[in-house]
Scaffold this motif. Structure first.
Motif, short mmCIF file in Angstrom:
data_model
loop_
_atom_site.label_atom_id
_atom_site.label_comp_id
_atom_site.label_asym_id
_atom_site.label_seq_id
_atom_site.Cartn_x
_atom_site.Cartn_y
_atom_site.Cartn_z
N GLN A 32 0.84 -1.18 0.00
CA GLN A 32 0.00 0.00 0.00
C GLN A 32 0.88 1.24 0.00
OE1 GLN A 32 -2.60 -0.29 3.41
NE2 GLN A 32 -4.02 -1.63 2.34
N PHE A 33 0.35 2.35 -0.54
CA PHE A 33 1.12 3.59 -0.58
C PHE A 33 0.21 4.79 -0.75
CE2 PHE A 33 0.61 2.38 -4.97
CZ PHE A 33 0.50 3.57 -5.67
N LYS A 34 0.78 5.96 -0.50
CA LYS A 34 0.15 7.25 -0.77
C LYS A 34 1.19 8.16 -1.38
CE LYS A 34 -3.55 7.87 2.64
NZ LYS A 34 -3.99 8.69 3.80
N LEU A 35 0.73 9.32 -1.85
CA LEU A 35 1.62 10.37 -2.33
C LEU A 35 1.63 11.46 -1.27
CD1 LEU A 35 -0.02 10.21 -5.76
CD2 LEU A 35 2.41 9.84 -5.49
N GLN A 36 2.83 11.93 -0.92
CA GLN A 36 2.92 12.96 0.12
C GLN A 36 3.96 14.01 -0.26
OE1 GLN A 36 5.57 13.59 2.40
NE2 GLN A 36 6.91 11.84 2.02
N TYR A 37 3.80 15.18 0.33
CA TYR A 37 4.68 16.31 0.05
C TYR A 37 5.28 16.81 1.35
CZ TYR A 37 6.11 21.08 -1.12
OH TYR A 37 6.82 22.24 -1.28
N ALA A 46 -6.19 7.55 -2.51
CA ALA A 46 -7.27 6.99 -3.32
C ALA A 46 -8.63 7.41 -2.79
CB ALA A 46 -7.15 5.47 -3.32
N ALA A 47 -9.62 7.36 -3.67
CA ALA A 47 -10.99 7.66 -3.25
C ALA A 47 -11.53 6.56 -2.36
CB ALA A 47 -11.87 7.83 -4.48
N ALA A 48 -11.10 5.30 -2.62
CA ALA A 48 -11.56 4.16 -1.82
C ALA A 48 -10.36 3.31 -1.43
CB ALA A 48 -12.55 3.33 -2.61
N GLU A 49 -10.38 2.78 -0.22
CA GLU A 49 -9.29 1.96 0.29
C GLU A 49 -8.99 0.80 -0.67
OE1 GLU A 49 -6.29 1.16 2.92
OE2 GLU A 49 -7.80 2.71 3.30
N GLY A 50 -7.70 0.68 -1.02
CA GLY A 50 -7.29 -0.42 -1.87
C GLY A 50 -7.42 -0.19 -3.35
N ASP A 51 -7.91 0.99 -3.79
CA ASP A 51 -7.92 1.27 -5.22
C ASP A 51 -6.52 1.06 -5.78
OD1 ASP A 51 -10.58 1.94 -5.29
OD2 ASP A 51 -10.28 4.09 -5.62
N THR A 52 -6.43 0.49 -6.97
CA THR A 52 -5.13 0.25 -7.59
C THR A 52 -4.97 1.13 -8.82
OG1 THR A 52 -6.01 -1.57 -8.91
CG2 THR A 52 -5.05 -2.14 -6.77
N LEU A 53 -3.72 1.40 -9.16
CA LEU A 53 -3.42 2.18 -10.36
C LEU A 53 -3.25 1.24 -11.55
CD1 LEU A 53 -0.84 4.75 -8.97
CD2 LEU A 53 -3.33 4.94 -9.10
N ARG A 54 -3.51 1.79 -12.73
CA ARG A 54 -3.30 1.01 -13.95
C ARG A 54 -2.18 1.62 -14.78
NH1 ARG A 54 -8.95 -0.19 -16.72
NH2 ARG A 54 -9.41 1.97 -16.24
N GLY A 56 -0.49 3.40 -17.54
CA GLY A 56 -0.78 4.33 -18.62
C GLY A 56 -2.18 4.88 -18.65
N ILE A 57 -3.03 4.53 -17.66
CA ILE A 57 -4.41 5.00 -17.64
C ILE A 57 -4.60 5.85 -16.40
CG2 ILE A 57 -6.83 4.31 -17.54
CD1 ILE A 57 -6.00 1.70 -18.94
N ALA A 58 -4.97 7.11 -16.59
CA ALA A 58 -5.03 8.08 -15.50
C ALA A 58 -6.12 7.72 -14.49
CB ALA A 58 -5.28 9.47 -16.07
N TYR A 59 -5.75 7.71 -13.22
CA TYR A 59 -6.69 7.52 -12.11
C TYR A 59 -7.26 8.88 -11.76
CZ TYR A 59 -8.41 6.39 -7.40
OH TYR A 59 -9.19 6.23 -6.28
N GLN A 60 -8.57 9.01 -11.81
CA GLN A 60 -9.23 10.31 -11.67
C GLN A 60 -9.66 10.64 -10.24
OE1 GLN A 60 -9.56 12.32 -14.32
NE2 GLN A 60 -9.01 10.90 -15.95
N GLY A 61 -9.58 9.68 -9.31
CA GLY A 61 -10.19 9.88 -8.00
C GLY A 61 -9.28 10.35 -6.89
N LEU A 62 -8.18 11.03 -7.23
CA LEU A 62 -7.26 11.49 -6.18
C LEU A 62 -8.00 12.38 -5.18
CD1 LEU A 62 -3.88 12.45 -7.89
CD2 LEU A 62 -4.33 10.58 -6.30
N THR A 63 -7.70 12.15 -3.89
CA THR A 63 -8.38 12.87 -2.82
C THR A 63 -7.36 13.39 -1.83
OG1 THR A 63 -10.25 11.35 -3.06
CG2 THR A 63 -10.14 12.63 -1.03
N SER A 64 -7.52 14.64 -1.39
CA SER A 64 -6.66 15.18 -0.34
C SER A 64 -6.84 14.34 0.92
CB SER A 64 -7.04 16.64 -0.07
OG SER A 64 -6.23 17.17 0.95
N PHE A 69 -3.56 3.54 -1.58
CA PHE A 69 -3.60 2.78 -2.83
C PHE A 69 -3.12 1.37 -2.54
CE2 PHE A 69 -3.29 7.01 -4.84
CZ PHE A 69 -4.30 6.88 -5.78
N GLY A 70 -3.69 0.41 -3.24
CA GLY A 70 -3.21 -0.96 -3.17
C GLY A 70 -2.35 -1.27 -4.39
N VAL A 71 -1.69 -2.42 -4.35
CA VAL A 71 -0.90 -2.91 -5.49
C VAL A 71 -1.46 -4.27 -5.89
CG1 VAL A 71 1.37 -3.64 -6.29
CG2 VAL A 71 1.17 -1.65 -4.79
N SER A 72 -1.89 -4.38 -7.13
CA SER A 72 -2.45 -5.64 -7.63
C SER A 72 -1.34 -6.54 -8.16
CB SER A 72 -3.45 -5.36 -8.75
OG SER A 72 -2.79 -4.80 -9.87
#
Length: 198
Positions: A32-37, A46-54, A56-64, A69-72
């Motif tokens: 699991q991971f997040k982006l931080q500054y 992620a918008a929901a716990e465990g959402d995974t990234l794909r 080359g396909i943009a994930y639209q649900g980024l939330t402050s 994020f999960g890793v599949s």
């Protein structure tokens, strides 16, 4: 698996572009991971716990703040994460350009986005100042042995505006003249189309 004890820095390139790319991260299924500054001064998830990234396909649900994020299983391996602060999206780096582009010299990846409908990868308005190649996951060689870098077949040339063939491990692609171009890569027929950006 660092147990949240290590940061993986992201680099904005070109400066001011709003496109940030991480170094290589060894993802394992279930991580699991997040982006931080600035040491969690700001964080996005992620918008929901465990959402995974794909790839080359943009994930639209980024939330402050957001969820982890999960890793599949399909994302396990050495990967780079791309954050686009212009449209608040994030994705895993797939195909990218690298070379003498936008003032760089083979040091940074220029991410391409994947179109699920056409099966093509594209990038807009990149300044080609010399030779470049395509590569997968920000690496010259990966465990995905069927998808190493792509370049121009030896002894061939190409015309701007016309699809041309690429080969694994080929030579540098050098548009003539140098300029700002849109590019579309079709893995299905192994062609790249370079057109003058509007």
């Amino acid at each position: 698996d660092t147990g949240w004890s290590a940061d993986y820095p992201m680099t904005e390139f070109p400066a001011g572009s709003g496109i940030w790319v991480s170094g290589l991260i060894n993802f394992a299924e279930g991580n699991q991971f997040k982006l931080q500054y600035n040491s969690w001064e700001k964080e996005i998830g992620a918008a929901a716990e465990g959402d995974t990234l794909r790839t080359g396909i943009a994930y639209q649900g980024l939330t402050s703040g957001g969820k982890n994020f999960g890793v599949s299983a399909s994302q396990a391996g050495m990967r780079k994460v791309v954050l686009n602060t212009n449209d608040n999206t994030v994705y895993i780096l797939g195909w990218s350009l690298i070379g003498e582009l936008s003032g760089d010299s083979w040091g940074n990846d220029f991410p391409m986005l994947y179109n699920q409908e056409t099966g093509e990868w594209s990038i807009a308005a990149v300044s080609a100042e010399g030779g470049f190649k395509l590569r997968w996951c920000g690496q010259w060689s990966t465990s995905d042995v069927t998808v190493p870098d792509r370049g121009l077949p030896e002894g061939t040339s190409f015309s701007v505006g016309t699809p041309f063939a690429l080969v694994q491990g080929g030579g540098n692609i050098v548009p003539d003249p140098a300029g700002v171009y849109d590019m579309v890569y079709s893995p299905e027929d192994e062609t790249l189309t370079v057109t003058v950006a509007e």
